[in-house]
Design a protein around this motif. Structure first.
Motif, mmCIF file in Angstrom:
data_model
loop_
_atom_site.group_PDB
_atom_site.id
_atom_site.type_symbol
_atom_site.label_atom_id
_atom_site.label_comp_id
_atom_site.label_asym_id
_atom_site.label_seq_id
_atom_site.Cartn_x
_atom_site.Cartn_y
_atom_site.Cartn_z
ATOM 1 N N TYR A 208 -8.176 4.701 -3.710
ATOM 2 C CA TYR A 208 -8.548 4.169 -5.376
ATOM 3 C C TYR A 208 -9.208 3.066 -4.781
ATOM 4 O O TYR A 208 -8.924 2.509 -4.059
ATOM 5 C CB TYR A 208 -7.185 4.396 -6.481
ATOM 6 C CG TYR A 208 -6.460 3.388 -6.303
ATOM 7 C CD1 TYR A 208 -4.730 3.843 -5.570
ATOM 8 C CD2 TYR A 208 -6.427 1.510 -6.082
ATOM 9 C CE1 TYR A 208 -4.464 2.982 -5.125
ATOM 10 C CE2 TYR A 208 -5.461 0.745 -5.898
ATOM 11 C CZ TYR A 208 -4.276 1.144 -5.060
ATOM 12 O OH TYR A 208 -2.494 0.517 -4.725
ATOM 13 N N ASP A 240 -3.952 -5.378 -5.910
ATOM 14 C CA ASP A 240 -3.579 -3.673 -6.296
ATOM 15 C C ASP A 240 -4.013 -2.607 -5.287
ATOM 16 O O ASP A 240 -5.902 -2.588 -5.739
ATOM 17 C CB ASP A 240 -3.667 -3.236 -7.195
ATOM 18 C CG ASP A 240 -2.672 -2.142 -7.720
ATOM 19 O OD1 ASP A 240 -2.924 -0.771 -6.708
ATOM 20 O OD2 ASP A 240 -2.866 -2.102 -9.343
ATOM 21 N N ASP A 251 0.161 2.816 -3.364
ATOM 22 C CA ASP A 251 -0.454 2.210 -4.226
ATOM 23 C C ASP A 251 0.305 1.046 -4.193
ATOM 24 O O ASP A 251 1.697 1.385 -5.289
ATOM 25 C CB ASP A 251 -0.139 3.629 -5.389
ATOM 26 C CG ASP A 251 -1.145 2.893 -6.404
ATOM 27 O OD1 ASP A 251 -1.470 1.366 -6.687
ATOM 28 O OD2 ASP A 251 -0.057 3.095 -7.657
ATOM 29 N N THR A 253 1.200 -2.730 -5.516
ATOM 30 C CA THR A 253 0.600 -4.201 -5.945
ATOM 31 C C THR A 253 0.757 -5.522 -5.023
ATOM 32 O O THR A 253 2.476 -5.498 -5.591
ATOM 33 C CB THR A 253 0.609 -4.215 -7.589
ATOM 34 O OG1 THR A 253 -0.640 -3.039 -7.721
ATOM 35 C CG2 THR A 253 -0.387 -5.241 -7.406
ATOM 36 N N GLU A 377 6.055 -0.462 -11.318
ATOM 37 C CA GLU A 377 5.020 -1.720 -11.068
ATOM 38 C C GLU A 377 4.859 -2.895 -12.374
ATOM 39 O O GLU A 377 3.752 -2.280 -13.289
ATOM 40 C CB GLU A 377 3.493 -1.045 -11.171
ATOM 41 C CG GLU A 377 3.131 -0.081 -11.847
ATOM 42 C CD GLU A 377 1.633 0.852 -11.632
ATOM 43 O OE1 GLU A 377 1.036 -0.257 -11.568
ATOM 44 O OE2 GLU A 377 1.616 1.628 -11.080
ATOM 45 N N GLU A 414 4.274 -3.972 -7.489
ATOM 46 C CA GLU A 414 4.563 -2.146 -7.677
ATOM 47 C C GLU A 414 4.718 -1.545 -5.967
ATOM 48 O O GLU A 414 4.644 -2.500 -5.164
ATOM 49 C CB GLU A 414 2.874 -1.899 -7.593
ATOM 50 C CG GLU A 414 2.692 -0.269 -7.575
ATOM 51 C CD GLU A 414 1.305 0.357 -8.230
ATOM 52 O OE1 GLU A 414 0.852 -0.401 -8.519
ATOM 53 O OE2 GLU A 414 1.264 1.251 -8.647
HETATM 54 MN MN MN Z 1 -1.590 0.494 -7.985
#
Ligand code: MN
Ligand code: GLY
Ligand code: MN
Length: 429
Positions: A208, A240, A251, A253, A377, A414
């Motif tokens: 992402y 992030d 994923d 953060t 998160e 996260e």
């Molecule tokens: Mn994230």
């Protein structure tokens, strides 16, 4: 590592063979063709956006950027991989990696973009709407089958968990490089470049778009730019950012207080780390993720009250939407081949399980089961457009402290967690 990973992958593929056979037989299908997908050129142009293979294709074939290719599954037969590999001098011809899993497939190299011919009762799944002809006889993306296939992805095999762990390890090296760049007074673009270098990936490979927010940009939940120049003052950095390994996504953060932040902001960053750890402790088999999300709001209320940001009670802060204004997103989501993985808003029987009205951004409403992988998160942000109504309502908020923290934007921490019978396993180093 690689021999052991291959053994786990063989078990993973054997499980897929069994589960797909059962589902195809239940749906009275003789074969299923899964399309990898392809990128379309921008309107009036010959350039394409970056591409990501369809998740159900990647569930079998660990290649995240395979276009115009097909996988055909028949119950109790070897999977057939039709790999688009044109003879081409413009591009490097498509090659499969020299990894042992390739031998698990019958590979057909195809020089054109033809669809496989299917016999008997057949179905196609994937982004097939743009193909010139899908077979008239085959079912296209049958909803009940796709929901059942999504359901196969909600719990992860040991192979998938190993991939997610490796993705986390690689991503964390990027986070360390990003933090070092921030300490060295870099701006957003240079922090992003440090992250990519540290995590050994090109930008088009990220799962992402990385969020790299300095100062008040840390309070823009999906901040999408990278300023070229460093700001004059360094209050905060929120990163992030993820990494794929064999298609599986990390994923993660992290938020850092800068030299120009008020002491309170640093204390809030510490409090959010503690809150994240406490919420991770609740990631146990049988836990209701909506209840865990609500627990996050109560604990955020505690943090707001104990740091004198909110001068009412915790219950009032939750009931009157104060904690929602400080944290408008969900506690987390399912994680796998997609960063927001499939089936988070459905019950195990496939029926819809939408988020509660009070928490519309929550992407996971299920009870946790062993081998689910979720993100945890918690966040705490200073977002002017969400705080303005609280100011108008005259709620007992310490606006002097809020105004001090506004230039810091916000905090999110996260991690990626596996649910096990014995409690949570944190994949984030
Ligand atoms: Mn994230
Ligand atoms: N990086 C997107 C998310 O945390 O959900
Ligand atoms: Mn996330």
């Amino acid at each position: 590592m690689s021999t052991q990973l291959y053994h786990l992958q063989q078990e993973h593929l054997a499980r897929l063979q069994r589960d797909y056979a059962t589902l195809l037989e239940e749906h009275r299908l003789d074969c299923l063709a899964i399309y990898s997908g392809h990128a379309n050129a921008f309107f009036g142009d010959d350039q394409t956006p970056t591409f990501q293979t369809y998740g159900h294709f990647m569930h079998w074939v660990p290649l995240a950027d395979l276009q115009h290719s097909w996988l055909v599954i028949r119950p109790h037969q070897r999977p057939q991989l039709y790999l688009y590999a044109p003879t081409d001098f413009w591009h490097l011809p498509t090659q499969l990696p020299e990894e042992p899993w390739v031998a698990e497939f019958d590979v057909h190299l195809c020089s054109d973009k033809r669809q496989p011919t299917l016999e008997g009762h057949a179905a196609f799944i994937g982004d097939i709407a743009q193909l010139p002809t899908a077979s008239q006889h085959a079912q296209l993306n049958p909803t009940s089958l796709v929901h059942r296939l999504d359901e196969l992805r909600i719990t992860k095999s040991a192979y998938e968990i190993a991939c997610l762990r490796e993705a986390n390890r690689l991503a964390m090296a990027g986070h360390e490089a990003a933090q070092a760049a921030f300490i060295g007074a870099s701006g957003e673009l240079d922090i992003q470049l440090a992250y990519l270098a540290g995590s050994r990936q090109r930008e088009s490979a990220v799962p992402y778009q990385n969020i790299i927010g300095l100062n008040d940009h840390a309070g823009v939940l999906h901040y999408q730019h990278y300023d070229l120049s460093p700001p004059k003052q360094r209050h905060s950095l929120l990163v992030d950012a993820g990494r794929r390994f064999r298609g599986y996504c990390a994923d993660i953060t992290r938020t850092h207080a800068g030299p120009d932040a008020p002491a309170l902001f640093g204390e809030l960053v510490s409090a959010l780390h503690t809150l994240k750890d406490e919420l991770v402790g609740g990631v146990v088999s049988g836990a209701d993720f909506v209840a865990l999300h609500e627990q996050m709001h109560h604990q955020l209320g505690d943090i707001l009250v104990s740091h004198d940001l909110f001068q009412g009670s915790v219950d009032q802060g939750v009931a009157e939407g104060v904690t929602r204004a400080f944290c408008p997103h969900g506690l987390g989501h399912s994680l796998g081949l997609q960063v927001h993985d499939v089936a988070g808003l459905r019950q195990p029987d496939g029926s819809s399980a939408p988020p509660p009205n009070a928490h519309p951004a929550l992407r996971l409403t299920r009870k946790l089961e062993p081998n689910m992988v979720v993100t945890i998160e918690p966040g705490l942000y200073f977002i002017p457009m969400l705080l303005a109504p609280l100011r108008q309502q005259g709620l007992p908020i310490n606006w002097t402290l809020v105004d001090h923290c506004l230039p810091c934007g916000g905090i999110r921490i996260e991690d990626n967690i596996v649910v096990t019978d014995k409690g949570p396993t944190n994949l984030t180093p």
